[in-house]
Design a protein around this motif. Structure first.
Motif, PDB file in Angstrom:
ATOM      1  N   THR A   1       0.858  -1.188   0.000  1.00 20.77           N
ATOM      2  CA  THR A   1       0.000   0.000   0.000  1.00 20.77           C
ATOM      3  C   THR A   1       0.895   1.239   0.000  1.00 20.77           C
ATOM      4  O   THR A   1       1.874   1.299   0.740  1.00 20.77           O
ATOM      5  N   LYS A   2       0.550   2.185  -0.839  1.00 20.41           N
ATOM      6  CA  LYS A   2       1.283   3.446  -0.887  1.00 20.41           C
ATOM      7  C   LYS A   2       0.296   4.590  -1.025  1.00 20.41           C
ATOM      8  O   LYS A   2      -0.522   4.607  -1.945  1.00 20.41           O
ATOM      9  N   GLU A   3       0.384   5.529  -0.087  1.00 17.10           N
ATOM     10  CA  GLU A   3      -0.499   6.689  -0.095  1.00 17.10           C
ATOM     11  C   GLU A   3       0.286   7.960  -0.364  1.00 17.10           C
ATOM     12  O   GLU A   3       1.415   8.115   0.091  1.00 17.10           O
ATOM     13  N   TYR A   4      -0.335   8.866  -1.115  1.00 16.13           N
ATOM     14  CA  TYR A   4       0.182  10.215  -1.318  1.00 16.13           C
ATOM     15  C   TYR A   4      -0.872  11.185  -0.805  1.00 16.13           C
ATOM     16  O   TYR A   4      -1.942  11.318  -1.415  1.00 16.13           O
ATOM     17  N   LYS A   5      -0.587  11.809   0.345  1.00 12.73           N
ATOM     18  CA  LYS A   5      -1.539  12.762   0.930  1.00 12.73           C
ATOM     19  C   LYS A   5      -2.939  12.161   1.046  1.00 12.73           C
ATOM     20  O   LYS A   5      -3.942  12.721   0.576  1.00 12.73           O
ATOM     21  N   LYS A   6      -2.994  10.966   1.654  1.00 16.21           N
ATOM     22  CA  LYS A   6      -4.231  10.236   1.930  1.00 16.21           C
ATOM     23  C   LYS A   6      -4.930   9.686   0.690  1.00 16.21           C
ATOM     24  O   LYS A   6      -6.048   9.185   0.765  1.00 16.21           O
ATOM     25  N   ILE A   7      -4.271   9.785  -0.466  1.00 14.61           N
ATOM     26  CA  ILE A   7      -4.795   9.157  -1.679  1.00 14.61           C
ATOM     27  C   ILE A   7      -4.011   7.874  -1.903  1.00 14.61           C
ATOM     28  O   ILE A   7      -2.778   7.885  -1.998  1.00 14.61           O
ATOM     29  N   LYS A   8      -4.700   6.747  -1.996  1.00 15.61           N
ATOM     30  CA  LYS A   8      -4.033   5.461  -2.169  1.00 15.61           C
ATOM     31  C   LYS A   8      -3.702   5.240  -3.641  1.00 15.61           C
ATOM     32  O   LYS A   8      -4.576   4.927  -4.441  1.00 15.61           O
ATOM     33  N   ALA A   9      -2.423   5.400  -3.963  1.00 16.51           N
ATOM     34  CA  ALA A   9      -1.987   5.121  -5.329  1.00 16.51           C
ATOM     35  C   ALA A   9      -1.938   3.624  -5.578  1.00 16.51           C
ATOM     36  O   ALA A   9      -2.197   3.152  -6.694  1.00 16.51           O
ATOM     37  N   VAL A  10      -1.575   2.876  -4.524  1.00 18.75           N
ATOM     38  CA  VAL A  10      -1.582   1.414  -4.571  1.00 18.75           C
ATOM     39  C   VAL A  10      -2.293   0.924  -3.318  1.00 18.75           C
ATOM     40  O   VAL A  10      -1.964   1.346  -2.211  1.00 18.75           O
ATOM     41  N   ASP A  11      -3.253   0.032  -3.496  1.00 17.75           N
ATOM     42  CA  ASP A  11      -4.159  -0.330  -2.408  1.00 17.75           C
ATOM     43  C   ASP A  11      -4.087  -1.829  -2.092  1.00 17.75           C
ATOM     44  O   ASP A  11      -4.816  -2.635  -2.672  1.00 17.75           O
TER      45      ASP A  11
END
Length: 233
Positions: free
Chosen positions: A8-18
């Motif tokens: 999982t990778k988030e950018y400013k609370k947006i999940k680019a990878v979930d």
């Protein structure tokens, strides 16, 4: 083997990878497909150890950011990461020293350079080389260390048809020697004859995993567009 578990990778609370999981097995060519914004680039950069992330990524059972993993891992980025004021030969020498390769590295890189038709450019500065030449140099440098797992990010972009065929042959040879080959690409038609396992991503999730045997002669490109209909191609 390249193993990704619950990434999982988030950018400013947006999940680019979930919360995705995938595996590139030894002796297989595994491809990652997805429209723009699907999360492929984030996944690739996470595997390569360029991003912080949640989850677990291992290279032949070593955590991907460890020295042990890096010794056996080859990474060809979409945009070659090279030094403009070094020559291809100087790049190879740098890699040889960094990885403490045996003295036969010169013979080995000569063979690879000749195969990719860049040996005659070995003494030119990288800034003098074309996009295709730098792409081939990036591939050559990754192969010099004889990695057990290789990650290619859009490796065919900028290459001429002859070079594309050569790279596809390299994929097959790596597979035959038991290496794990993981390729992120948009060019489905070109790679259609060589892949073994495909993962399709959309909106940060793996929406399909399929092997060529499971597809039973079906059209991977058609499946891709059916599954990602409405997404940006």
């Amino acid at each position: 083997m390249i193993s990704v578990k619950n990434l999982t990778k988030e950018y400013k609370k947006i999940k680019a990878v979930d919360n995705i999981s995938l595996t590139a097995k030894p002796g297989e060519i595994t491809i990652l497909l997805g429209p723009n914004g699907a999360g492929k680039s984030t996944t690739i950069k996470s595997i390569a150890g360029l991003l912080k992330f949640e989850g677990e990524i291992t290279i032949c059972e070593f955590p991907n950011k460890t020295i042990d993993a890096k010794r056996i891992f080859g990474y060809i980025p979409e945009t070659p990461a090279l030094y403009e004021l070094l020559t291809p030969w100087e790049h190879a020498e740098f890699i040889a020293k960094a990885y403490k390769l045996n003295n036969d590295w010169k013979d080995k890189i000569k063979v690879i350079f000749e195969r990719l038709e860049i040996y005659d450019k070995k003494d030119k500065y990288v800034r003098e080389l074309s996009k295709g030449m730098t792409q081939k140099l990036s591939i050559a440098l990754a192969l010099l260390t004889d990695p057990k797992a290789v990650l290619f990010d859009e490796p065919l972009v900028g290459l001429d048809p002859k070079a594309i065929n050569e790279v596809l042959s390299i994929f097959e040879e790596l597979k035959a020697s038991g290496k794990s080959v993981f390729v992120s690409t948009h060019i489905i038609d070109t790679i259609n004859d060589v892949w073994d396992r495909a993962y399709i991503m959309n909106k940060g999730k793996i929406i399909c995993e399929v092997t060529k045997d499971q597809l039973e002669g079906g059209d991977l490109k058609k499946m891709f567009f059916e599954l990602t209909e409405g997404a940006e191609a």
